[in-house]
Design a protein around this motif. Structure first.
Motif, PDB file in Angstrom:
ATOM      1  N   ASN A  49      -1.253  10.396  -9.733  1.00 52.24           N
ATOM      2  CA  ASN A  49      -2.577  10.405  -9.125  1.00 52.24           C
ATOM      3  C   ASN A  49      -2.891   9.071  -8.474  1.00 52.24           C
ATOM      4  O   ASN A  49      -3.386   9.003  -7.342  1.00 52.24           O
ATOM      5  CB  ASN A  49      -3.636  10.746 -10.171  1.00 52.24           C
ATOM      6  CG  ASN A  49      -4.987  11.016  -9.548  1.00 52.24           C
ATOM      7  OD1 ASN A  49      -5.109  11.784  -8.603  1.00 52.24           O
ATOM      8  ND2 ASN A  49      -6.012  10.362 -10.068  1.00 52.24           N
ATOM      9  N   THR A  50      -2.565   7.995  -9.179  1.00 49.73           N
ATOM     10  CA  THR A  50      -2.781   6.667  -8.616  1.00 49.73           C
ATOM     11  C   THR A  50      -1.788   6.378  -7.494  1.00 49.73           C
ATOM     12  O   THR A  50      -2.150   5.842  -6.442  1.00 49.73           O
ATOM     13  CB  THR A  50      -2.646   5.593  -9.713  1.00 49.73           C
ATOM     14  OG1 THR A  50      -3.660   5.808 -10.694  1.00 49.73           O
ATOM     15  CG2 THR A  50      -2.794   4.191  -9.136  1.00 49.73           C
ATOM     16  N   ARG A  51      -0.542   6.772  -7.696  1.00 45.88           N
ATOM     17  CA  ARG A  51       0.492   6.439  -6.714  1.00 45.88           C
ATOM     18  C   ARG A  51       0.276   7.152  -5.392  1.00 45.88           C
ATOM     19  O   ARG A  51       0.580   6.589  -4.326  1.00 45.88           O
ATOM     20  CB  ARG A  51       1.874   6.798  -7.269  1.00 45.88           C
ATOM     21  CG  ARG A  51       3.012   6.174  -6.470  1.00 45.88           C
ATOM     22  CD  ARG A  51       2.965   4.666  -6.567  1.00 45.88           C
ATOM     23  NE  ARG A  51       3.694   4.019  -5.485  1.00 45.88           N
ATOM     24  CZ  ARG A  51       3.665   2.713  -5.250  1.00 45.88           C
ATOM     25  NH1 ARG A  51       2.928   1.912  -6.012  1.00 45.88           N
ATOM     26  NH2 ARG A  51       4.342   2.192  -4.261  1.00 45.88           N
ATOM     27  N   ALA A  52      -0.254   8.367  -5.425  1.00 47.21           N
ATOM     28  CA  ALA A  52      -0.540   9.064  -4.173  1.00 47.21           C
ATOM     29  C   ALA A  52      -1.503   8.258  -3.315  1.00 47.21           C
ATOM     30  O   ALA A  52      -1.359   8.185  -2.090  1.00 47.21           O
ATOM     31  CB  ALA A  52      -1.111  10.457  -4.460  1.00 47.21           C
ATOM     32  N   GLY A  53      -2.479   7.618  -3.964  1.00 47.67           N
ATOM     33  CA  GLY A  53      -3.414   6.771  -3.220  1.00 47.67           C
ATOM     34  C   GLY A  53      -2.757   5.520  -2.682  1.00 47.67           C
ATOM     35  O   GLY A  53      -2.969   5.139  -1.527  1.00 47.67           O
ATOM     36  N   VAL A  54      -1.945   4.882  -3.496  1.00 51.11           N
ATOM     37  CA  VAL A  54      -1.234   3.680  -3.049  1.00 51.11           C
ATOM     38  C   VAL A  54      -0.338   4.007  -1.863  1.00 51.11           C
ATOM     39  O   VAL A  54      -0.282   3.262  -0.868  1.00 51.11           O
ATOM     40  CB  VAL A  54      -0.422   3.080  -4.214  1.00 51.11           C
ATOM     41  CG1 VAL A  54       0.512   1.985  -3.709  1.00 51.11           C
ATOM     42  CG2 VAL A  54      -1.360   2.526  -5.286  1.00 51.11           C
ATOM     43  N   ILE A  55       0.371   5.130  -1.951  1.00 54.96           N
ATOM     44  CA  ILE A  55       1.247   5.543  -0.850  1.00 54.96           C
ATOM     45  C   ILE A  55       0.437   5.774   0.417  1.00 54.96           C
ATOM     46  O   ILE A  55       0.854   5.402   1.521  1.00 54.96           O
ATOM     47  CB  ILE A  55       2.047   6.796  -1.242  1.00 54.96           C
ATOM     48  CG1 ILE A  55       3.104   6.432  -2.293  1.00 54.96           C
ATOM     49  CG2 ILE A  55       2.724   7.422  -0.024  1.00 54.96           C
ATOM     50  CD1 ILE A  55       3.868   7.620  -2.858  1.00 54.96           C
ATOM     51  N   ALA A  56      -0.726   6.373   0.290  1.00 51.82           N
ATOM     52  CA  ALA A  56      -1.568   6.612   1.471  1.00 51.82           C
ATOM     53  C   ALA A  56      -1.928   5.301   2.160  1.00 51.82           C
ATOM     54  O   ALA A  56      -1.769   5.167   3.382  1.00 51.82           O
ATOM     55  CB  ALA A  56      -2.842   7.356   1.077  1.00 51.82           C
ATOM     56  N   PHE A  57      -2.399   4.327   1.414  1.00 58.93           N
ATOM     57  CA  PHE A  57      -2.796   3.064   2.029  1.00 58.93           C
ATOM     58  C   PHE A  57      -1.590   2.308   2.594  1.00 58.93           C
ATOM     59  O   PHE A  57      -1.716   1.622   3.612  1.00 58.93           O
ATOM     60  CB  PHE A  57      -3.548   2.193   1.020  1.00 58.93           C
ATOM     61  CG  PHE A  57      -4.920   2.697   0.713  1.00 58.93           C
ATOM     62  CD1 PHE A  57      -5.896   2.725   1.704  1.00 58.93           C
ATOM     63  CD2 PHE A  57      -5.249   3.184  -0.539  1.00 58.93           C
ATOM     64  CE1 PHE A  57      -7.175   3.207   1.450  1.00 58.93           C
ATOM     65  CE2 PHE A  57      -6.514   3.667  -0.817  1.00 58.93           C
ATOM     66  CZ  PHE A  57      -7.478   3.685   0.179  1.00 58.93           C
ATOM     67  N   GLU A  58      -0.448   2.466   1.977  1.00 65.10           N
ATOM     68  CA  GLU A  58       0.744   1.758   2.457  1.00 65.10           C
ATOM     69  C   GLU A  58       1.400   2.464   3.638  1.00 65.10           C
ATOM     70  O   GLU A  58       1.899   1.808   4.551  1.00 65.10           O
ATOM     71  CB  GLU A  58       1.759   1.604   1.328  1.00 65.10           C
ATOM     72  CG  GLU A  58       2.979   0.794   1.728  1.00 65.10           C
ATOM     73  CD  GLU A  58       3.908   0.480   0.565  1.00 65.10           C
ATOM     74  OE1 GLU A  58       4.965  -0.128   0.816  1.00 65.10           O
ATOM     75  OE2 GLU A  58       3.574   0.832  -0.584  1.00 65.10           O
ATOM     76  N   ASP A 160      -0.744  -3.814  -3.800  1.00 68.37           N
ATOM     77  CA  ASP A 160      -1.305  -2.479  -3.600  1.00 68.37           C
ATOM     78  C   ASP A 160      -2.820  -2.541  -3.431  1.00 68.37           C
ATOM     79  O   ASP A 160      -3.402  -1.823  -2.617  1.00 68.37           O
ATOM     80  CB  ASP A 160      -0.955  -1.576  -4.779  1.00 68.37           C
ATOM     81  CG  ASP A 160       0.536  -1.251  -4.853  1.00 68.37           C
ATOM     82  OD1 ASP A 160       1.221  -1.356  -3.815  1.00 68.37           O
ATOM     83  OD2 ASP A 160       1.013  -0.898  -5.950  1.00 68.37           O
ATOM     84  N   LYS A 161      -3.466  -3.411  -4.183  1.00 72.66           N
ATOM     85  CA  LYS A 161      -4.905  -3.616  -4.024  1.00 72.66           C
ATOM     86  C   LYS A 161      -5.207  -4.165  -2.621  1.00 72.66           C
ATOM     87  O   LYS A 161      -6.197  -3.780  -1.991  1.00 72.66           O
ATOM     88  CB  LYS A 161      -5.417  -4.582  -5.088  1.00 72.66           C
ATOM     89  CG  LYS A 161      -5.351  -4.044  -6.520  1.00 72.66           C
ATOM     90  CD  LYS A 161      -5.807  -5.094  -7.512  1.00 72.66           C
ATOM     91  CE  LYS A 161      -5.735  -4.599  -8.948  1.00 72.66           C
ATOM     92  NZ  LYS A 161      -6.751  -3.573  -9.252  1.00 72.66           N
ATOM     93  N   ALA A 162      -4.335  -5.048  -2.154  1.00 71.39           N
ATOM     94  CA  ALA A 162      -4.532  -5.638  -0.826  1.00 71.39           C
ATOM     95  C   ALA A 162      -4.418  -4.589   0.266  1.00 71.39           C
ATOM     96  O   ALA A 162      -5.141  -4.643   1.269  1.00 71.39           O
ATOM     97  CB  ALA A 162      -3.526  -6.763  -0.596  1.00 71.39           C
ATOM     98  N   PHE A 163      -3.529  -3.607   0.108  1.00 69.78           N
ATOM     99  CA  PHE A 163      -3.408  -2.542   1.107  1.00 69.78           C
ATOM    100  C   PHE A 163      -4.726  -1.765   1.211  1.00 69.78           C
ATOM    101  O   PHE A 163      -5.174  -1.430   2.308  1.00 69.78           O
ATOM    102  CB  PHE A 163      -2.286  -1.564   0.739  1.00 69.78           C
ATOM    103  CG  PHE A 163      -0.919  -2.179   0.615  1.00 69.78           C
ATOM    104  CD1 PHE A 163      -0.607  -3.391   1.225  1.00 69.78           C
ATOM    105  CD2 PHE A 163       0.069  -1.543  -0.115  1.00 69.78           C
ATOM    106  CE1 PHE A 163       0.657  -3.950   1.115  1.00 69.78           C
ATOM    107  CE2 PHE A 163       1.339  -2.085  -0.241  1.00 69.78           C
ATOM    108  CZ  PHE A 163       1.637  -3.290   0.373  1.00 69.78           C
TER     109      PHE A 163
END
Length: 296
Positions: A49-58, A160-163
């Motif tokens: 759930n968290t990684r899907a968001g990180v992938i989106a921003f990256e 990841d926060k920076a993205f």
């Protein structure tokens, strides 16, 4: 036997996690969904759930407007089908480096002020989002700010926060929120190059890169970053932009490489690395042989 099975189970998790993002990057929606199910079976639903968001921003930051309304498997499948927009990753990486004290990023940045703002946001987060809220008035942009703030809080790694904050900045200054569909992937699950997942983000991949660097008499950091930009970060299609290219040039120069030199190095090392990670590829193949559909 039990210890051996547990060792393999432990070893395959980072490989699957790495493969998930490579499948999204290269446009293989079916493989991305299969890997997500495999990770869920291993107890990684919260991580997904968290990684899907990180992938989106990256990988495609404008897609973040859909994150809170879709389950992870849907988001991952949809993102795989898009042209990638890595501009938030470029700005975010430079901002993170500046926050860590590396002033050289300001000479490399297309807009040093943007880097300073996003770098400051990593420690002055409340002030940043207050400014952002005053700057954004369109409904979709306000919603992206909400999503960025949510994933800033959820993300574990500072880059990841920076993205996420870089995406929020882009939304505030008027960057387009449009996403682009890409043509169907030419590389599909049946012949996806699984070895690309065994990279510097996995223990076995990092060890393999170091062994090959030793064989070629080059610094490990040079090979790690050359492999990242020229193989691991390879996308099915990428939207035009300036931040990702600027970040790549800056990063390579930190390890004393120009882009053409990195390409020459990777051309020489690629087959060696592929051979070194063959055992890890077999683990991945075994883990993916039978897909069990579950609920994420």
């Amino acid at each position: 036997m039990r210890n051996s099975q547990e060792t393999q189970r432990t070893a395959v998790r980072p490989l699957l996690r790495s493969l998930l993002q490579k499948a999204v990057r290269r446009g293989d929606a079916r493989l991305a969904e299969t890997v997500a199910y495999r990770l869920a079976e291993r107890g990684d639903s919260v991580w997904l759930n968290t990684r899907a968001g990180v992938i989106a921003f990256e990988e495609c930051w404008p897609y973040a407007t859909k994150l809170l309304s879709h389950p992870p498997r849907v988001s991952l499948r949809e993102m795989a089908s898009l042209a990638k927009n890595k501009e938030a990753a470029g700005l975010g990486s430079l901002a993170h480096a500046l926050a860590e004290g590396d002033l050289s990023v300001l000479d490399a940045a297309p807009d040093p002020v943007a880097v300073k703002i996003v770098a400051a946001s990593l420690t002055r987060t409340e002030a940043f989002f207050s400014w952002a809220a005053r700057s954004c008035h369109e409904t979709e942009r306000v919603y992206l700010l909400r999503v960025a703030r949510t994933y800033f809080q959820r993300a574990s790694w500072p880059w990841d926060k920076a993205f996420a904050n870089a995406a929020a900045y882009f939304a505030c200054v008027g960057h387009s929120l449009a996403v682009e569909q890409s043509p169907p992937a030419t590389v599909t699950m049946s012949h996806f190059p699984l070895w690309v997942a065994v990279d510097k983000h996995t223990p076995t991949g990092k060890a393999a890169l170091r062994r090959v660097a030793s064989q070629l008499w080059v610094p490990p950091s040079q090979l790690e970053w050359a492999s990242f930009y020229l193989e691991s970060a390879s996308c099915n299609e990428r939207s035009a932009g300036i931040w990702w290219e600027a970040e790549m040039r800056w990063r390579l120069r930190t390890v004393r490489l120009e882009a053409n030199e990195a390409q020459i190095l990777w051309n020489a090392a690629r087959d060696h690395v592929r051979n070194e990670v063959a055992a890890s590829v077999e683990l991945l193949e075994a883990a993916l042989q039978t897909a069990v559909v579950g609920t994420l």
